[in-house]
Design a protein around this motif. Structure first.
Motif: not given
Length: 645
Positions: A186, A228, A232
């Motif tokens: 991330l 996901n 993000r």
């Protein structure tokens, strides 16, 4: 020529080393890589810094840089003069490094231009690292060399214009995105958003053009579930938005009395500066969009617009030398890897850089007009696609021509056409771009001969052909592709072929623009005889006034501000149309003895403030400060009313 390893598709998942990854660290590469990269960086440093002591500083930005170096308030808000009464018509982020070096080394032209040189070299180095991780050392070297020798890159790195900083920061963002896609971490994705936000500080909305491309590439190619990946992307977008709007929000929250007036706005609003004056007005006929001052769209229209903008006779020779090769690389790089997994890193790279190129081409073609140097931001994309494309073509070519000692039998009866075709296509396109001016007619035969040698060597390769001969043929082909754009780039080292300080361009295009449209090149702390005489007069007769003088628009103030850092009231800002100061504010400054002199010109529009000066102040003849005439300028003494003439 040393043997270049074929491109190696690489990939990592959750931080683990992939079995196919060979070039994770600089030491993993071939022996020639470091010397070759060092040579490219030396060439870039020499080209970009050549004549830096006489660099063509942008008159408007150069004046602001000197003022910002002498006052922290002017530094933060981008004040045009040392008192920060009015800002420049851009966000100040791109000029903070320039102002810092002028503060550190003094008001020298080379000090103001030095950050651009550093930014240019760093961009080349950073692009090399990014392309290396994507497509291998050979692709990285070609990309770095292509970017180094792109004409608009060379000419722009010696000018105080925001695009070099914008390009560096966006390339850093692309590298962070690539790492985020490869590792599924991330932090690199958030770092990408932060880099885009910092790029926004240099050239505002233009920095956001890459965001749709970055989001699409991450969503298409990153590991993890679709939800996901989407979350993000939204988080990284929030980081980009927060960093982007930080200066705007700080300025908006600062009381107007405690900051400069924002140039280009009729309402002194930072959102108008960004989204109106430097935003919507560039894409519509409404020159007052969101409160922007009237007439700014017309003042910035250059004619470089429409679908042919990138290849017209002005812009094409600055940037488009490798455009056909980039398009060919994109098609083959995406189509031939259609059967690969969704996360295929090699295809992802082609999608990233071709998306960067496509979105900028679309926006530039839709705007009201573009300076040629705007296209510098797409140079890294063209360079990366050139490097990645040639590496891909070479890899496929090598796979079809395995030597006998490796396979034990003859192969390669089916020749692969992409690599020779890329050389022929690029050299032919160079002839097309150069032909209207025939600027480098002596280099064209050299390019053709090198291309013939390269293509012949590659085409006639047999199973027993020496690898050195193949490498020599490849080197000849690469040289053929680079020699003409390199000639255009090197021409900018001669000031005659570097365009105007306000619009740097190389070659005969730059010569024509510089001669017919450009003001004389200027530097810091280099006043002309006229400016010296005027400054001496104003300084001698100055009492306790806050301002040395008031000027009609930045055009009148620029040479004085570059020569000497003084408080100057710039009436009307850059265009002369910004409603600052009002006649009431101007009269109050004169009445309270904060302002005495005003310099007006016939080359800028009349405003209520200039009308007030002409009706309330006494004209001073140029002979008072040692000049027979002063062209279109007229000096007024507002401390001596008209009635006392």
């Amino acid at each position: 020529m040393p043997a270049f390893p074929a491109v190696q598709p690489t990939g990592m998942h959750r931080g683990r080393r992939s079995a196919g990854r060979r070039f994770d660290r600089p030491g993993d590469g071939p022996y020639w890589e470091r010397p070759a990269l060092a040579a490219v960086l030396v060439v870039a440093a020499v080209l970009y810094s050549w004549g830096i002591g006489h660099a063509p500083l942008h008159p408007f930005y150069g004046a602001a840089i000197r003022s910002m170096a002498d006052n922290w308030r002017a530094f933060f808000f981008g004040g045009l003069d040392a008192s920060a009464s009015i800002t420049i018509d851009k966000l100040p982020g791109a000029f903070w490094p320039d102002a810092a070096t002028v503060w550190l080394f003094g008001p020298h032209t080379w000090a103001a231009a030095l950050p651009q040189v550093v930014e240019g070299v760093l961009t080349v180095w950073l692009l090399h690292r990014i392309v290396r991780a994507w497509a291998g050392p050979f692709a990285a070297l070609i990309a770095a060399l292509t970017l180094t020798l792109t004409p608009v890159t060379v000419v722009l790195t010696r000018a105080t214009i925001p695009d070099t900083a914008l390009t560096l920061l966006l390339v850093a963002a692309a590298g962070a995105l690539q790492k985020a896609v490869r590792t599924e971490r991330l932090l690199p994705l958030l770092t990408c958003g932060a880099w885009v936000g910092l790029a926004f500080q240099t050239k505002m909305l233009q920095a956001w053009l890459v965001l749709p491309v970055f989001a699409a590439v991450y969503q298409l190619a990153a590991p993890g579930t679709r939800v996901n990946r989407g979350l993000r992307v939204l988080l990284a977008g929030a980081v980009a938005l927060t960093v982007s709007c930080s200066w705007v929000l700080i300025t908006w929250a600062t009381p107007a009395a405690n900051r400069p007036y924002l140039d280009g706005t009729s309402n002194n609003d930072p959102f108008t500066l960004v989204f109106g004056y430097n935003g919507l007005s560039r894409f519509s006929s409404d020159s007052t969009a969101f409160g922007a001052v009237a007439g700014t769209t017309a003042s910035r229209t250059t004619g470089n617009t429409g679908w042919s903008m990138l290849i017209n006779h002005t812009v094409g020779p600055q940037i488009a030398w490798f455009l056909p090769l980039a398009l060919l690389a994109t098609v083959l790089g995406v189509v031939r890897r259609a059967g690969q997994p969704r996360t295929d890193p090699l295809r992802t790279g082609f999608l990233l850089w071709s998306g960067w190129l496509a979105v900028h081409a679309l926006v530039f073609s839709s705007s009201n007009g573009n300076h040629a140097y705007y296209t510098a931001v797409i140079a890294p994309a063209l360079a990366a696609l050139t490097g990645g494309g040639l590496a891909l073509f070479r890899s496929e070519y090598e796979a079809r021509h395995k030597p006998v000692h490796e396979t034990g039998h003859e192969t390669g009866s089916q020749r692969h056409m992409a690599l020779p075709a890329a050389i022929v296509l690029t050299v032919a396109w160079a002839l097309v771009l150069d032909w209207p001016t025939r600027f480098l007619s002596r280099l064209l035969p050299i390019a053709v001969m090198l291309a013939l040698c390269g293509v012949a060597g590659l085409w006639t390769r047999g199973p027993r052909t020496s690898p050195r001969m193949v490498h020599a043929a490849l080197a000849a082909g690469i040289a053929a592709m680079l020699v003409v754009p390199a000639g255009w780039a090197v021409s900018s080292l001669d000031p005659l072929y570097a365009g105007a300080a306000t619009s740097p361009m190389t070659g005969p295009v730059g010569k024509a623009y510089g001669v017919h449209h450009a003001p004389k090149r200027v530097g810091l702390d280099r006043p002309s005889a006229r400016d010296t005489a005027l400054l001496d007069y104003l300084t001698t007769h100055r009492r306790s006034e806050k301002y040395l003088l008031a000027t009609q628009a930045a055009y009148s103030a620029e040479p004085l501000l570059r020569a000497k850092s003084e408080p100057v009231l710039v009436m009307g800002g850059f265009t002369g149309s910004t409603p600052f100061p009002t006649t009431q504010q101007l009269g109050r400054l004169v009445a309270t003895h904060q302002l005495r002199y005003a310099l007006l010109t016939t080359q800028r529009p009349t405003t209520p403030a200039t009308t007030w000066v002409r009706s309330h102040c006494t004209r001073i003849r140029p002979t008072a400060y040692g000049r027979r005439t002063d062209g279109s300028f007229t000096l007024y003494d507002c401390g001596t009313p008209v009635s006392s003439r």
